[in-house]
Design a protein around this motif. Sequence first.
Motif, short mmCIF file in Angstrom:
data_model
loop_
_atom_site.label_atom_id
_atom_site.label_comp_id
_atom_site.label_asym_id
_atom_site.label_seq_id
_atom_site.Cartn_x
_atom_site.Cartn_y
_atom_site.Cartn_z
N MET A 64 -6.16 11.01 -3.92
CA MET A 64 -5.63 9.72 -3.44
C MET A 64 -6.75 8.84 -2.91
N LYS A 65 -7.66 9.44 -2.16
CA LYS A 65 -8.77 8.68 -1.60
C LYS A 65 -9.62 8.08 -2.70
N HIS A 119 -8.75 7.47 -5.84
CA HIS A 119 -7.96 6.48 -6.58
C HIS A 119 -7.89 5.14 -5.84
N PHE A 120 -7.56 5.19 -4.57
CA PHE A 120 -7.39 3.94 -3.82
C PHE A 120 -8.72 3.28 -3.47
N LYS A 121 -9.75 4.08 -3.34
CA LYS A 121 -11.08 3.50 -3.13
C LYS A 121 -11.52 2.74 -4.38
N TYR A 150 -8.87 -0.54 -2.07
CA TYR A 150 -8.12 -0.50 -0.81
C TYR A 150 -8.98 -0.04 0.35
N LEU A 198 0.83 -1.20 0.00
CA LEU A 198 0.00 0.00 0.00
C LEU A 198 0.87 1.26 0.00
N PHE A 237 1.69 6.73 -6.71
CA PHE A 237 0.62 7.66 -7.07
C PHE A 237 1.09 9.09 -6.90
N LYS A 280 -9.55 1.34 -6.45
CA LYS A 280 -8.69 0.16 -6.55
C LYS A 280 -9.05 -0.90 -5.52
N ALA A 319 2.37 1.72 -3.43
CA ALA A 319 1.36 2.22 -4.36
C ALA A 319 1.08 3.70 -4.09
N LEU A 320 1.05 4.08 -2.83
CA LEU A 320 0.81 5.47 -2.47
C LEU A 320 1.94 6.37 -2.98
#
Length: 161
Positions: free
Chosen positions: A150-151, A153-155, A159, A95, A102, A157, A98-99
């Motif tokens: 970011m929130k 994008h990862f949501k 996460y 994670l 990004f 995906k 990936a962060l």
Amino acid sequence: MIDKQSLERIFKQHYGAMYRLACRMLGNDAESRDVVSDVFAQLLDGSVCLREETLRNYLLTLTRNRCINLLVRRQREQSAVMVDIHQEDDTEQELLDALYRFIDERLPTLSQQILRLRYQQGLKYREIAEELQVSEVTVHHHLSQSLKQMKEHFKAKGYGI
């Protein structure tokens, strides 16, 4: 089935040796008492025919086997916990990687700098503004927009951030 008087006699005669064996094997007073109690509980169920000439060895063997079972169970539990910890560490590292990807690939340079100063160096908005020679409003805007991106994008995906 064993009668109460016989059980009391066996208990008084053999408890000490059984307890000492369990303590040596387990290194824990409470667990040792529990193991010995379990052995005596097994005697109460009456499924065993006891002979006086082999009683001591039989009781010590039962105690030893219960201790071994407990140690094996303890080892399995510790191994399972270690596997879980390593898996969590791997997941967290994935994670984080990936962060960072990004941030490096998708955010403008100023947003990258602001995020690093805020979250890696722990600077306050005012300190970031002074460092980068921008207003505090700009710092706030870039942080809120970056975090929102970011929130999302990862949501997307999966996460669940």
